[in-house]
Design an enzyme around this catalytic site. Sequence first.
Site, PDB file in Angstrom:
ATOM      1  N   ASN A 168       8.322  -1.444   2.603  1.00  0.00           N
ATOM      2  CA  ASN A 168       9.479  -1.107   3.436  1.00  0.00           C
ATOM      3  C   ASN A 168       9.268  -1.440   4.913  1.00  0.00           C
ATOM      4  O   ASN A 168      10.207  -1.838   5.604  1.00  0.00           O
ATOM      5  CB  ASN A 168       9.884   0.356   3.259  1.00  0.00           C
ATOM      6  CG  ASN A 168       8.811   1.332   3.669  1.00  0.00           C
ATOM      7  OD1 ASN A 168       7.619   1.088   3.466  1.00  0.00           O
ATOM      8  ND2 ASN A 168       9.210   2.460   4.225  1.00  0.00           N
ATOM      9  N   GLY A 205       3.057   4.992   0.459  1.00  0.00           N
ATOM     10  CA  GLY A 205       3.888   4.663  -0.690  1.00  0.00           C
ATOM     11  C   GLY A 205       4.475   5.912  -1.307  1.00  0.00           C
ATOM     12  O   GLY A 205       4.631   6.939  -0.640  1.00  0.00           O
ATOM     13  N   THR A 231       4.972   9.298  -3.593  1.00  0.00           N
ATOM     14  CA  THR A 231       4.131  10.475  -3.841  1.00  0.00           C
ATOM     15  C   THR A 231       3.423  10.361  -5.182  1.00  0.00           C
ATOM     16  O   THR A 231       2.248  10.730  -5.302  1.00  0.00           O
ATOM     17  CB  THR A 231       4.989  11.745  -3.787  1.00  0.00           C
ATOM     18  OG1 THR A 231       5.523  11.883  -2.464  1.00  0.00           O
ATOM     19  CG2 THR A 231       4.164  12.984  -4.112  1.00  0.00           C
ATOM     20  N   ALA A 232       4.104   9.822  -6.202  1.00  0.00           N
ATOM     21  CA  ALA A 232       3.497   9.707  -7.530  1.00  0.00           C
ATOM     22  C   ALA A 232       2.257   8.823  -7.492  1.00  0.00           C
ATOM     23  O   ALA A 232       1.198   9.187  -8.033  1.00  0.00           O
ATOM     24  CB  ALA A 232       4.514   9.158  -8.523  1.00  0.00           C
ATOM     25  N   GLY A 288       0.598   7.996  -4.760  1.00  0.00           N
ATOM     26  CA  GLY A 288      -0.350   8.617  -3.835  1.00  0.00           C
ATOM     27  C   GLY A 288      -1.243   9.633  -4.523  1.00  0.00           C
ATOM     28  O   GLY A 288      -2.439   9.736  -4.217  1.00  0.00           O
ATOM     29  N   GLU A 305       0.308   8.681   3.309  1.00  0.00           N
ATOM     30  CA  GLU A 305       1.622   8.864   3.921  1.00  0.00           C
ATOM     31  C   GLU A 305       2.623   8.557   2.821  1.00  0.00           C
ATOM     32  O   GLU A 305       2.771   7.411   2.405  1.00  0.00           O
ATOM     33  CB  GLU A 305       1.788   7.940   5.129  1.00  0.00           C
ATOM     34  CG  GLU A 305       2.920   8.352   6.044  1.00  0.00           C
ATOM     35  CD  GLU A 305       4.260   7.825   5.561  1.00  0.00           C
ATOM     36  OE1 GLU A 305       5.047   8.636   5.014  1.00  0.00           O
ATOM     37  OE2 GLU A 305       4.518   6.632   5.710  1.00  0.00           O
ATOM     38  N   CYS A 312      10.829   6.435   4.730  1.00  0.00           N
ATOM     39  CA  CYS A 312      10.431   7.780   4.291  1.00  0.00           C
ATOM     40  C   CYS A 312      10.887   8.851   5.271  1.00  0.00           C
ATOM     41  O   CYS A 312      10.939  10.035   4.912  1.00  0.00           O
ATOM     42  CB  CYS A 312       8.921   7.846   4.089  1.00  0.00           C
ATOM     43  SG  CYS A 312       7.966   7.251   5.487  1.00  0.00           S
ATOM     44  N   GLU A 365      -1.827   9.815  11.037  1.00  0.00           N
ATOM     45  CA  GLU A 365      -2.064   8.481  11.565  1.00  0.00           C
ATOM     46  C   GLU A 365      -1.510   8.414  12.984  1.00  0.00           C
ATOM     47  O   GLU A 365      -0.781   9.294  13.428  1.00  0.00           O
ATOM     48  CB  GLU A 365      -1.394   7.434  10.680  1.00  0.00           C
ATOM     49  CG  GLU A 365      -1.947   7.406   9.255  1.00  0.00           C
ATOM     50  CD  GLU A 365      -1.300   6.348   8.393  1.00  0.00           C
ATOM     51  OE1 GLU A 365      -1.884   5.256   8.276  1.00  0.00           O
ATOM     52  OE2 GLU A 365      -0.214   6.614   7.836  1.00  0.00           O
TER      53      GLU A 365
END
Length: 477
Positions: free
Chosen positions: A146, A222, A224-225, A227, A244, A278, A453
């Site tokens: 993205n 990327g 959550t799944a 991550g 993130e 996001c 970050e």
Amino acid sequence: MSQLHEQSEQSEHYEHDGLDVLDPTTEEVVATVPGAGAQDVDAAVQRASRAQRAWAAAAPTDRARLLRRFATVVDDHIEELARLEVREAGHTIGNARWEAGNVRDLLDYAAGGVERLTGRQIPVPGGLDVTILEPLGVVGVIAPWNFPMPIAAWGTAPALAAGNAVILKPAETTPLTALRLAELALEAGLPEHLFQVLPGAGPVAGNALVEHPGVAKIVFTGSTAVGKQVWAKGSALLKRVTLELGGKSPNIVFADADIEAAAAAAPMSFLDNSGQDCCARTRILVQRSAYDRFLELLAPAIESVVVGDPSDEQTQMGPLISRAQLDRVRSYVDGAGDSDAEAPGIRGKAPEGPGFWFPPTVLTDIDPRARVAVEEVFGPVAVVLPFEDEADAIRLANATEYGLSGSIWTRDIGRALRVSGAVRAGNLSVNSHSSVRYWTPFGGYKQSGIGRELGPDALTAFTETKNVFISTEGPAQ
């Protein structure tokens, strides 16, 4: 500077088939790049490890100078990088120029920290105690599609500045700007193999990077799944991980706010980058007494958004990244109404024909527990939900598993501070939708991630703290 240019032989081919890069505007293939596999990742880690040792041993002034030179070379190629981003990601040209400029700014900012990465002297009895910040070694950065350029630089710039080597795995759909940045790094004089880019499939190249024992840290942006998978695999090796992840950010509008300003700002708070952000404010919470007026003002603002050719300077929103993403967004909107009825709301316009287009969409009269109201759509879709009072606004704002960002619109500074303290999110703005600045920390609560970050502490996240005690007591008499 010769110590920085340790050479090693690099593989001339990758073990997996090529990745087709599509132009989201036309659906045409614009490039095919090789896909890296596990053996390629292993070879890259070995090369990076050798380059990192020389880099860490170099004088801080030399490392800082090279990073600034890298920033200058990026600045010289802003337009080229931006046009490349338009082709592979469908970003509007204005956004793409900002993204390339952000890479430049991140490199400059990180370079300023190289000579200020200092430890501490801690008072102790019987001697002197100091801490030393040392680089981790090889860092893996897994970047999303993205915002391919800036988010890649979020991890790469501070990691390099702290004395590490970086292996960047870009998203399968957007590798072109990353590959070009690697070429520009060499042009700027960075040591060979210090910053490598390995395009490849996530389950192959990404997984190999996460599981490689020679990679000290993974920076992942990327879903959550995915991550959670990165976190689990990294933890098996006690690997440091920064995540993130997703978001479902609230845009809270109180009745005492400047309603005209709040309504005018709302569209691009979730339509920027076609909603593939996001931090997008996709849950618009409006106090009931201002609800009707807000919608009256929001409708023409949404309908006037210019959706079209992203290379056109007048375009405000381009296409989605892929057919799969388009289908995902449609599934949320198609399932939001009662039975087969179309959900009520506001619709803008989008081109027809080739390309992954979806119109700006605002849904109203939606159950706050509906999928579209609580899950991350990652497209140009928002819901508007009414609330009664401050407590109700906070309850609704926190009623998702995410906690990345959000906005609060009010003229009451006391209320702004109270609500900021109560909303469980890492980045909040008052009377604004600004979430990300390279000089301030960024990260989320809950399912939106782990770690921070950017900002003044970015470099320390890529270091180990070593404690050294020096006895000052003389020999026993």
